[in-house]
Design a protein around this motif. Structure first.
Motif, PDB file in Angstrom:
ATOM      1  N   VAL A 219     104.221  59.668  43.773  1.00  0.00           N
ATOM      2  CA  VAL A 219     103.538  58.715  42.898  1.00  0.00           C
ATOM      3  C   VAL A 219     103.190  59.380  41.573  1.00  0.00           C
ATOM      4  O   VAL A 219     103.403  58.813  40.493  1.00  0.00           O
ATOM      5  CB  VAL A 219     102.257  58.177  43.580  1.00  0.00           C
ATOM      6  CG1 VAL A 219     101.353  57.490  42.565  1.00  0.00           C
ATOM      7  CG2 VAL A 219     102.617  57.192  44.684  1.00  0.00           C
TER       8      VAL A 219
ATOM      9  N   GLU B  64     105.920  59.516  39.337  1.00  0.00           N
ATOM     10  CA  GLU B  64     106.410  58.176  39.009  1.00  0.00           C
ATOM     11  C   GLU B  64     107.735  57.850  39.688  1.00  0.00           C
ATOM     12  O   GLU B  64     108.516  57.036  39.202  1.00  0.00           O
ATOM     13  CB  GLU B  64     106.523  57.986  37.488  1.00  0.00           C
ATOM     14  CG  GLU B  64     105.192  58.118  36.771  1.00  0.00           C
ATOM     15  CD  GLU B  64     105.285  57.770  35.297  1.00  0.00           C
ATOM     16  OE1 GLU B  64     106.381  57.369  34.847  1.00  0.00           O
ATOM     17  OE2 GLU B  64     104.262  57.897  34.601  1.00  0.00           O
TER      18      GLU B  64
ATOM     19  N   TYR C 179     108.470  55.911  42.312  1.00  0.00           N
ATOM     20  CA  TYR C 179     107.766  54.947  43.148  1.00  0.00           C
ATOM     21  C   TYR C 179     108.573  54.516  44.370  1.00  0.00           C
ATOM     22  O   TYR C 179     107.999  54.179  45.412  1.00  0.00           O
ATOM     23  CB  TYR C 179     107.377  53.728  42.317  1.00  0.00           C
ATOM     24  CG  TYR C 179     106.440  54.054  41.185  1.00  0.00           C
ATOM     25  CD1 TYR C 179     105.217  54.657  41.435  1.00  0.00           C
ATOM     26  CD2 TYR C 179     106.770  53.764  39.865  1.00  0.00           C
ATOM     27  CE1 TYR C 179     104.341  54.959  40.405  1.00  0.00           C
ATOM     28  CE2 TYR C 179     105.909  54.070  38.827  1.00  0.00           C
ATOM     29  CZ  TYR C 179     104.696  54.672  39.102  1.00  0.00           C
ATOM     30  OH  TYR C 179     103.842  54.985  38.076  1.00  0.00           O
TER      31      TYR C 179
ATOM     32  N   PHE D 114      98.341  55.012  44.788  1.00  0.00           N
ATOM     33  CA  PHE D 114      99.626  54.424  44.416  1.00  0.00           C
ATOM     34  C   PHE D 114      99.413  53.227  43.487  1.00  0.00           C
ATOM     35  O   PHE D 114      99.987  53.160  42.378  1.00  0.00           O
ATOM     36  CB  PHE D 114     100.367  53.994  45.685  1.00  0.00           C
ATOM     37  CG  PHE D 114     101.837  53.738  45.489  1.00  0.00           C
ATOM     38  CD1 PHE D 114     102.320  53.072  44.377  1.00  0.00           C
ATOM     39  CD2 PHE D 114     102.753  54.137  46.457  1.00  0.00           C
ATOM     40  CE1 PHE D 114     103.675  52.831  44.205  1.00  0.00           C
ATOM     41  CE2 PHE D 114     104.113  53.905  46.298  1.00  0.00           C
ATOM     42  CZ  PHE D 114     104.570  53.249  45.169  1.00  0.00           C
TER      43      PHE D 114
ATOM     44  N   HIS E 144      97.942  54.163  40.042  1.00  0.00           N
ATOM     45  CA  HIS E 144      98.903  54.805  39.149  1.00  0.00           C
ATOM     46  C   HIS E 144     100.007  53.835  38.738  1.00  0.00           C
ATOM     47  O   HIS E 144     100.544  53.925  37.625  1.00  0.00           O
ATOM     48  CB  HIS E 144      99.513  56.030  39.843  1.00  0.00           C
ATOM     49  CG  HIS E 144     100.137  57.011  38.905  1.00  0.00           C
ATOM     50  ND1 HIS E 144     101.431  56.897  38.445  1.00  0.00           N
ATOM     51  CD2 HIS E 144      99.646  58.133  38.325  1.00  0.00           C
ATOM     52  CE1 HIS E 144     101.712  57.905  37.640  1.00  0.00           C
ATOM     53  NE2 HIS E 144     100.649  58.661  37.541  1.00  0.00           N
ATOM     54  N   PHE E 145     100.326  52.890  39.619  1.00  0.00           N
ATOM     55  CA  PHE E 145     101.424  51.952  39.362  1.00  0.00           C
ATOM     56  C   PHE E 145     101.041  50.913  38.320  1.00  0.00           C
ATOM     57  O   PHE E 145     101.844  50.580  37.448  1.00  0.00           O
ATOM     58  CB  PHE E 145     101.824  51.274  40.677  1.00  0.00           C
ATOM     59  CG  PHE E 145     103.047  50.409  40.585  1.00  0.00           C
ATOM     60  CD1 PHE E 145     104.305  50.969  40.499  1.00  0.00           C
ATOM     61  CD2 PHE E 145     102.936  49.025  40.588  1.00  0.00           C
ATOM     62  CE1 PHE E 145     105.437  50.176  40.423  1.00  0.00           C
ATOM     63  CE2 PHE E 145     104.060  48.218  40.513  1.00  0.00           C
ATOM     64  CZ  PHE E 145     105.314  48.795  40.429  1.00  0.00           C
ATOM     65  N   THR E 146      99.807  50.393  38.414  1.00  0.00           N
ATOM     66  CA  THR E 146      99.449  49.299  37.503  1.00  0.00           C
ATOM     67  C   THR E 146      98.006  49.314  37.034  1.00  0.00           C
ATOM     68  O   THR E 146      97.717  48.885  35.918  1.00  0.00           O
ATOM     69  CB  THR E 146      99.747  47.937  38.167  1.00  0.00           C
ATOM     70  OG1 THR E 146      99.483  46.897  37.234  1.00  0.00           O
ATOM     71  CG2 THR E 146      98.920  47.723  39.407  1.00  0.00           C
TER      72      THR E 146
ATOM     73  N   VAL F  20     103.719  46.263  44.663  1.00  0.00           N
ATOM     74  CA  VAL F  20     104.771  47.250  44.397  1.00  0.00           C
ATOM     75  C   VAL F  20     106.109  46.725  44.899  1.00  0.00           C
ATOM     76  O   VAL F  20     107.135  46.832  44.200  1.00  0.00           O
ATOM     77  CB  VAL F  20     104.436  48.596  45.066  1.00  0.00           C
ATOM     78  CG1 VAL F  20     105.563  49.608  44.853  1.00  0.00           C
ATOM     79  CG2 VAL F  20     103.122  49.142  44.529  1.00  0.00           C
TER      80      VAL F  20
ATOM     81  N   ARG G 250     103.058  44.839  37.179  1.00  0.00           N
ATOM     82  CA  ARG G 250     102.390  45.780  36.284  1.00  0.00           C
ATOM     83  C   ARG G 250     101.846  45.102  35.034  1.00  0.00           C
ATOM     84  O   ARG G 250     101.010  45.664  34.325  1.00  0.00           O
ATOM     85  CB  ARG G 250     103.348  46.917  35.915  1.00  0.00           C
ATOM     86  CG  ARG G 250     103.473  47.968  36.995  1.00  0.00           C
ATOM     87  CD  ARG G 250     104.543  48.996  36.695  1.00  0.00           C
ATOM     88  NE  ARG G 250     105.877  48.473  36.947  1.00  0.00           N
ATOM     89  CZ  ARG G 250     106.958  49.225  37.100  1.00  0.00           C
ATOM     90  NH1 ARG G 250     106.862  50.544  37.010  1.00  0.00           N
ATOM     91  NH2 ARG G 250     108.139  48.695  37.321  1.00  0.00           N
TER      92      ARG G 250
END
Length: 259
Positions: free
Chosen positions: A50, A53, A55, A105, A108-110, A167, A178
């Motif tokens: 993660v 990046e 994913y 996760f 960090h993703f959105t 995700v 996102r």
């Protein structure tokens, strides 16, 4: 002088546990705990990917950790190797893999685009997972709920998969989650609430397949496995939708019975 007998007793216990001259421990009895550690390693490694990046690999590792979570308990029962140590190890692994890792996760993703609000909902989710596992630990030996077998609240592995639903949608190319961080944050908090709620949720133990339909069930499983090999994120997103629909149905059907 009073300490010497106690030390001798402790030495004897350790000898029994690690396979000293008096008692040997079958290597198979360690297998469930080793499997749990593999799942824990998958959860930790997911956090690493993660942060890089990557994913897709990170999500795949959490799915593997969820599958392993069901395997270690099955092995412990089949090998008659269940222990308090294994139960506590499994619970700690579950908190990291299905409480901490999904929260990091999603953040960090959105949710990093709304750091204050986003982190609050990550905390809501992670603390809910912790509270659910603590409740499970203290009620592990309690009588089973009456009626058809079911969980009380969403289990931690299922909660992690639901948390990763945004995700899966993005990786499948269905919806760019996102771009909607506040909506994802509220959804993540809702998953946390479901985990600590009293809503009855489906249990695999309640599934009874008639013999004359077993072949169709096996064919269905084969189709799902094949679809996972070709379109994994789309299939996982669809499974999340189905599970959410089942949850709503269960909650509505038993709305007057659970407290």
């Amino acid at each position: 002088m009073s300490d010497e007998p106690q030390n001798e007793c402790e030495d004897a216990t350790l000898g029994d546990e690690i396979g000293g001259d008096r008692v040997s421990m079958p290597i198979l009895s360690l297998l469930p705990n080793l499997v749990t550690l593999i799942g824990l390693s998958a959860g930790l490694t997911s956090i690493r990917y993660v942060l890089q990046e990557n994913y897709q690999v990170a999500a795949a590792l959490l799915v593997v950790a969820a599958l392993i979570d069901g395997l270690d308990g099955l092995l412990a029962r089949k090998l008659n190797a269940a222990s308090h140590f294994g139960a506590e190890l499994d619970s700690l692994s579950d908190f990291l893999c299905f409480g901490v890792a999904p929260g990091i996760f999603i953040y960090h993703f959105t949710l990093h685009s709304v750091p204050g609000l986003g982190w609050v909902f990550v905390l809501v989710y992670a603390l809910s997972a912790c509270l659910r596992l603590a409740r499970f630990n203290v009620s592990r030996n309690a009588p089973a709920p009456q009626g058809k077998a079911h969980f009380v609240g969403v289990p931690a592995p299922a909660g992690a998969m639901l948390a990763l639903f945004p995700v899966f949608l993005a990786l499948a190319g269905w919806f760019e989650t996102r771009e909607w961080p506040i909506l994802v944050a509220i959804y993540l908090g809702g998953v946390g609430v479901l985990m600590i709620s009293r809503v009855p949720t489906p249990s695999p133990k309640a599934i009874n397949v008639p013999r004359n339909r077993a072949i169709w069930v096996l064919m269905g499983v084969a189709v799902v496995v094949g679809a996972l090999a070709t379109r994994p994120w789309a299939v996982l997103a669809l499974l999340c939708v189905i599970y959410l629909a089942v949850l709503l149905r269960q909650a509505w059907a038993r709305r007057g019975t659970w407290r």
